[in-house]
Design a protein around this motif. Sequence first.
Motif, mmCIF file in Angstrom:
data_model
loop_
_atom_site.group_PDB
_atom_site.id
_atom_site.type_symbol
_atom_site.label_atom_id
_atom_site.label_comp_id
_atom_site.label_asym_id
_atom_site.label_seq_id
_atom_site.Cartn_x
_atom_site.Cartn_y
_atom_site.Cartn_z
ATOM 1 N N UNK A 1 0.808 -1.219 0.000
ATOM 2 C CA UNK A 1 0.000 0.000 0.000
ATOM 3 C C UNK A 1 0.843 1.271 0.000
ATOM 4 N N UNK A 2 2.149 1.157 0.191
ATOM 5 C CA UNK A 2 2.988 2.348 0.333
ATOM 6 C C UNK A 2 2.834 3.360 -0.802
ATOM 7 N N UNK A 3 2.797 2.949 -2.064
ATOM 8 C CA UNK A 3 2.659 3.953 -3.127
ATOM 9 C C UNK A 3 1.386 4.789 -3.023
ATOM 10 N N UNK A 4 0.335 4.245 -2.422
ATOM 11 C CA UNK A 4 -0.911 5.002 -2.283
ATOM 12 C C UNK A 4 -0.751 6.218 -1.388
ATOM 13 N N UNK A 5 0.269 6.205 -0.531
ATOM 14 C CA UNK A 5 0.442 7.293 0.431
ATOM 15 C C UNK A 5 0.983 8.564 -0.208
ATOM 16 N N UNK A 6 1.564 8.463 -1.384
ATOM 17 C CA UNK A 6 2.286 9.577 -1.984
ATOM 18 C C UNK A 6 1.400 10.760 -2.346
ATOM 19 N N UNK A 7 0.103 10.552 -2.451
ATOM 20 C CA UNK A 7 -0.788 11.671 -2.783
ATOM 21 C C UNK A 7 -0.970 12.610 -1.594
ATOM 22 N N UNK B 1 9.735 11.083 7.409
ATOM 23 C CA UNK B 1 10.301 9.739 7.594
ATOM 24 C C UNK B 1 9.530 8.714 6.777
ATOM 25 N N UNK B 2 8.203 8.888 6.639
ATOM 26 C CA UNK B 2 7.397 7.969 5.859
ATOM 27 C C UNK B 2 7.661 8.147 4.368
ATOM 28 N N UNK B 3 7.819 9.389 3.925
ATOM 29 C CA UNK B 3 8.163 9.628 2.520
ATOM 30 C C UNK B 3 9.510 8.981 2.179
ATOM 31 N N UNK B 4 10.456 9.083 3.102
ATOM 32 C CA UNK B 4 11.779 8.496 2.863
ATOM 33 C C UNK B 4 11.688 6.977 2.771
ATOM 34 N N UNK B 5 10.853 6.375 3.589
ATOM 35 C CA UNK B 5 10.691 4.920 3.521
ATOM 36 C C UNK B 5 10.131 4.505 2.163
ATOM 37 N N UNK C 1 10.507 6.177 -0.643
ATOM 38 C CA UNK C 1 11.576 6.391 -1.629
ATOM 39 C C UNK C 1 12.582 5.244 -1.604
ATOM 40 N N UNK C 2 12.964 4.800 -0.392
ATOM 41 C CA UNK C 2 13.926 3.695 -0.294
ATOM 42 C C UNK C 2 13.375 2.427 -0.925
ATOM 43 N N UNK C 3 12.107 2.159 -0.666
ATOM 44 C CA UNK C 3 11.499 0.937 -1.206
ATOM 45 C C UNK C 3 11.419 0.995 -2.737
ATOM 46 N N UNK C 4 11.136 2.192 -3.267
ATOM 47 C CA UNK C 4 10.960 2.318 -4.711
ATOM 48 C C UNK C 4 12.279 2.151 -5.468
ATOM 49 N N UNK C 5 13.419 2.319 -4.769
ATOM 50 C CA UNK C 5 14.722 2.190 -5.437
ATOM 51 C C UNK C 5 15.335 0.813 -5.272
#
Length: 231
Positions: free
Chosen positions: A205-211, A218-222, A224-228
Amino acid sequence: MTPGASPPEVGGEKTLLSVNVGRPRPNPIKKSRLTGIDKQPVDGYVSVADPGSGGTGLVGLAGDRAYDTKAHGGSDQAVYAYAREDLDKWAAELDRPLAHGAFGENLTTLGLDLDGALIGERWRIGPDVVLEVSCARLPCATFQRWLERDNWIKRFTGAARPGAYLRVIEPGKIRAQDSIELLHRPDHDVSVALVFRAMTLEPVLLPRLLVADALAERDKERIRRRSTRPL
Protein backbone atom coordinates in the motif's frame (compact mmCIF):
# COMPACT_ATOMS: atom_id res chain seq x y z
CA MET A 1 -15.56 8.94 30.00
CA THR A 2 -14.64 6.02 32.20
CA PRO A 3 -13.63 2.59 30.88
CA GLY A 4 -16.68 0.62 29.82
CA ALA A 5 -18.84 3.65 29.07
CA SER A 6 -20.62 3.87 25.73
CA PRO A 7 -18.83 5.79 22.96
CA PRO A 8 -20.41 9.01 21.73
CA GLU A 9 -22.62 9.06 18.67
CA VAL A 10 -20.94 9.92 15.39
CA GLY A 11 -21.09 13.65 14.86
CA GLY A 12 -21.21 14.40 18.58
CA GLU A 13 -19.12 16.96 20.40
CA LYS A 14 -15.36 16.60 19.99
CA THR A 15 -13.49 17.27 23.20
CA LEU A 16 -9.97 17.21 24.56
CA LEU A 17 -10.41 15.12 27.70
CA SER A 18 -6.87 15.34 28.97
CA VAL A 19 -3.49 16.94 28.26
CA ASN A 20 -0.68 14.59 29.31
CA VAL A 21 3.02 15.29 29.87
CA GLY A 22 5.70 12.65 30.36
CA ARG A 23 7.69 11.82 33.48
CA PRO A 24 11.13 10.28 32.85
CA ARG A 25 11.27 6.59 33.65
CA PRO A 26 14.13 4.07 33.41
CA ASN A 27 14.26 2.29 30.04
CA PRO A 28 16.96 -0.40 30.15
CA ILE A 29 16.07 -1.76 26.71
CA LYS A 30 17.16 1.43 24.90
CA LYS A 31 20.53 3.21 24.72
CA SER A 32 18.88 6.39 25.99
CA ARG A 33 18.21 4.64 29.34
CA LEU A 34 15.16 6.85 29.89
CA THR A 35 11.69 7.04 28.39
CA GLY A 36 8.97 9.67 28.46
CA ILE A 37 6.14 7.20 27.80
CA ASP A 38 4.71 7.70 31.32
CA LYS A 39 2.34 10.54 30.42
CA GLN A 40 0.33 12.07 33.27
CA PRO A 41 -2.64 14.49 33.04
CA VAL A 42 -1.81 18.13 33.67
CA ASP A 43 -4.10 20.64 35.36
CA GLY A 44 -4.46 24.03 33.73
CA TYR A 45 -3.00 25.33 30.50
CA VAL A 46 -0.08 23.75 28.63
CA SER A 47 1.88 25.62 25.97
CA VAL A 48 2.10 24.01 22.53
CA ALA A 49 4.70 24.99 19.92
CA ASP A 50 6.62 23.55 16.96
CA PRO A 51 9.70 21.75 18.35
CA GLY A 52 11.71 22.08 15.15
CA SER A 53 13.82 19.37 13.56
CA GLY A 54 14.19 15.94 15.13
CA GLY A 55 17.17 14.59 17.02
CA THR A 56 17.03 17.08 19.88
CA GLY A 57 14.43 15.42 22.10
CA LEU A 58 12.12 18.41 21.81
CA VAL A 59 8.39 17.79 21.36
CA GLY A 60 5.36 20.01 21.04
CA LEU A 61 4.18 20.26 24.65
CA ALA A 62 6.00 22.33 27.26
CA GLY A 63 7.40 20.16 30.05
CA ASP A 64 7.58 17.03 27.90
CA ARG A 65 10.44 15.54 25.88
CA ALA A 66 11.57 12.48 23.92
CA TYR A 67 14.58 10.47 25.07
CA ASP A 68 14.89 8.10 22.12
CA THR A 69 15.73 10.97 19.78
CA LYS A 70 16.24 8.71 16.77
CA ALA A 71 12.64 7.47 16.81
CA HIS A 72 10.72 10.31 18.47
CA GLY A 73 10.42 14.06 18.56
CA GLY A 74 10.64 16.80 15.97
CA SER A 75 7.98 18.65 14.01
CA ASP A 76 6.32 15.61 12.43
CA GLN A 77 5.87 13.95 15.83
CA ALA A 78 5.26 17.04 17.92
CA VAL A 79 2.05 15.78 19.54
CA TYR A 80 0.54 12.30 19.87
CA ALA A 81 -3.22 11.84 20.25
CA TYR A 82 -5.21 8.75 21.20
CA ALA A 83 -8.97 8.33 21.49
CA ARG A 84 -10.64 7.57 24.81
CA GLU A 85 -12.98 5.26 22.93
CA ASP A 86 -10.04 3.11 21.81
CA LEU A 87 -8.51 3.14 25.28
CA ASP A 88 -11.83 1.80 26.57
CA LYS A 89 -11.80 -1.00 23.99
CA TRP A 90 -8.29 -1.96 25.05
CA ALA A 91 -9.22 -1.75 28.73
CA ALA A 92 -11.98 -4.30 28.14
CA GLU A 93 -9.74 -6.58 26.05
CA LEU A 94 -6.83 -6.42 28.49
CA ASP A 95 -9.09 -6.59 31.55
CA ARG A 96 -7.34 -3.67 33.23
CA PRO A 97 -8.07 0.05 33.67
CA LEU A 98 -6.32 2.47 31.33
CA ALA A 99 -6.13 6.06 32.51
CA HIS A 100 -5.76 9.09 30.26
CA GLY A 101 -2.18 9.02 28.96
CA ALA A 102 -1.81 5.26 29.42
CA PHE A 103 -0.60 4.75 25.84
CA GLY A 104 1.90 7.58 26.09
CA GLU A 105 -0.42 10.01 24.36
CA ASN A 106 -0.20 13.75 24.89
CA LEU A 107 -3.86 14.28 24.05
CA THR A 108 -6.70 12.01 25.08
CA THR A 109 -9.68 12.85 22.89
CA LEU A 110 -13.40 12.12 22.87
CA GLY A 111 -15.66 11.99 19.83
CA LEU A 112 -12.84 12.15 17.27
CA ASP A 113 -12.09 9.38 14.77
CA LEU A 114 -8.31 9.50 14.96
CA ASP A 115 -7.64 6.42 12.87
CA GLY A 116 -9.98 7.68 10.15
CA ALA A 117 -8.36 11.13 10.18
CA LEU A 118 -6.66 12.06 6.91
CA ILE A 119 -3.02 13.02 6.59
CA GLY A 120 -3.02 16.82 6.37
CA GLU A 121 -6.31 17.17 8.26
CA ARG A 122 -6.26 20.17 10.59
CA TRP A 123 -7.92 20.68 13.95
CA ARG A 124 -8.29 23.71 16.16
CA ILE A 125 -8.07 22.92 19.86
CA GLY A 126 -9.29 25.66 22.16
CA PRO A 127 -9.14 29.22 20.83
CA ASP A 128 -5.59 29.25 19.43
CA VAL A 129 -3.82 25.98 18.71
CA VAL A 130 -4.01 24.40 15.24
CA LEU A 131 -2.58 20.92 14.69
CA GLU A 132 -2.14 18.91 11.49
CA VAL A 133 -2.24 15.12 11.17
CA SER A 134 1.15 13.87 9.96
CA CYS A 135 1.54 10.12 10.58
CA ALA A 136 0.52 7.04 12.55
CA ARG A 137 2.11 5.77 15.74
CA LEU A 138 4.13 2.58 15.27
CA PRO A 139 4.53 0.28 18.30
CA CYS A 140 8.00 -0.30 19.73
CA ALA A 141 9.72 -2.39 22.40
CA THR A 142 9.39 0.45 24.94
CA PHE A 143 5.61 0.50 24.43
CA GLN A 144 5.47 -3.29 24.85
CA ARG A 145 7.49 -3.16 28.06
CA TRP A 146 5.31 -0.34 29.41
CA LEU A 147 2.10 -2.35 28.83
CA GLU A 148 3.73 -5.49 30.28
CA ARG A 149 2.44 -7.72 27.49
CA ASP A 150 4.98 -9.97 25.75
CA ASN A 151 3.01 -10.01 22.49
CA TRP A 152 1.91 -6.40 22.60
CA ILE A 153 3.59 -5.19 19.38
CA LYS A 154 1.91 -7.97 17.39
CA ARG A 155 -1.44 -7.40 19.09
CA PHE A 156 -1.41 -3.61 18.69
CA THR A 157 -0.38 -3.96 15.04
CA GLY A 158 -3.13 -6.46 14.30
CA ALA A 159 -5.80 -4.22 15.83
CA ALA A 160 -4.75 -1.24 13.67
CA ARG A 161 -5.92 1.40 16.14
CA PRO A 162 -2.67 3.41 16.24
CA GLY A 163 -3.73 6.96 17.06
CA ALA A 164 -2.25 9.98 15.30
CA TYR A 165 0.86 12.10 15.44
CA LEU A 166 0.41 15.78 14.70
CA ARG A 167 2.55 18.77 13.82
CA VAL A 168 1.95 22.26 15.22
CA ILE A 169 0.66 24.78 12.67
CA GLU A 170 -0.37 27.53 15.08
CA PRO A 171 1.06 27.58 18.64
CA GLY A 172 -0.78 28.55 21.78
CA LYS A 173 -2.13 27.01 24.96
CA ILE A 174 -4.55 24.15 25.53
CA ARG A 175 -6.17 22.52 28.51
CA ALA A 176 -8.51 19.65 29.33
CA GLN A 177 -12.11 20.14 28.19
CA ASP A 178 -11.14 22.38 25.27
CA SER A 179 -13.30 21.81 22.21
CA ILE A 180 -11.83 20.32 19.03
CA GLU A 181 -12.94 21.77 15.69
CA LEU A 182 -12.21 20.27 12.28
CA LEU A 183 -10.80 23.08 10.13
CA HIS A 184 -9.66 21.30 6.98
CA ARG A 185 -9.99 17.84 5.44
CA PRO A 186 -7.84 17.21 2.35
CA ASP A 187 -9.10 15.79 -0.93
CA HIS A 188 -7.53 12.32 -0.74
CA ASP A 189 -8.20 9.04 1.08
CA VAL A 190 -4.90 8.57 2.94
CA SER A 191 -6.01 8.02 6.51
CA VAL A 192 -3.96 7.34 9.62
CA ALA A 193 -5.18 3.73 9.49
CA LEU A 194 -4.06 3.35 5.87
CA VAL A 195 -0.60 4.72 6.70
CA PHE A 196 -0.34 2.31 9.62
CA ARG A 197 -1.27 -0.69 7.48
CA ALA A 198 1.21 0.35 4.78
CA MET A 199 4.02 0.81 7.31
CA THR A 200 3.42 -2.51 9.05
CA LEU A 201 1.70 -5.52 7.49
CA GLU A 202 0.79 -4.28 4.00
CA PRO A 203 3.78 -2.54 2.37
CA VAL A 204 2.13 -3.01 -1.01
CA LEU A 205 0.00 0.00 0.00
CA LEU A 206 2.99 2.35 0.33
CA PRO A 207 2.66 3.95 -3.13
CA ARG A 208 -0.91 5.00 -2.28
CA LEU A 209 0.44 7.29 0.43
CA LEU A 210 2.29 9.58 -1.98
CA VAL A 211 -0.79 11.67 -2.78
CA ALA A 212 -0.70 13.01 0.80
CA ASP A 213 1.69 15.97 0.62
CA ALA A 214 1.54 16.43 4.41
CA LEU A 215 2.84 12.92 5.11
CA ALA A 216 5.72 12.84 7.61
CA GLU A 217 9.17 13.04 6.04
CA ARG A 218 10.30 9.74 7.59
CA ASP A 219 7.40 7.97 5.86
CA LYS A 220 8.16 9.63 2.52
CA GLU A 221 11.78 8.50 2.86
CA ARG A 222 10.69 4.92 3.52
CA ILE A 223 8.62 4.96 0.33
CA ARG A 224 11.58 6.39 -1.63
CA ARG A 225 13.93 3.70 -0.29
CA ARG A 226 11.50 0.94 -1.21
CA SER A 227 10.96 2.32 -4.71
CA THR A 228 14.72 2.19 -5.44
CA ARG A 229 15.20 -1.43 -4.38
CA PRO A 230 16.06 -3.79 -7.25
CA LEU A 231 13.37 -6.19 -8.30
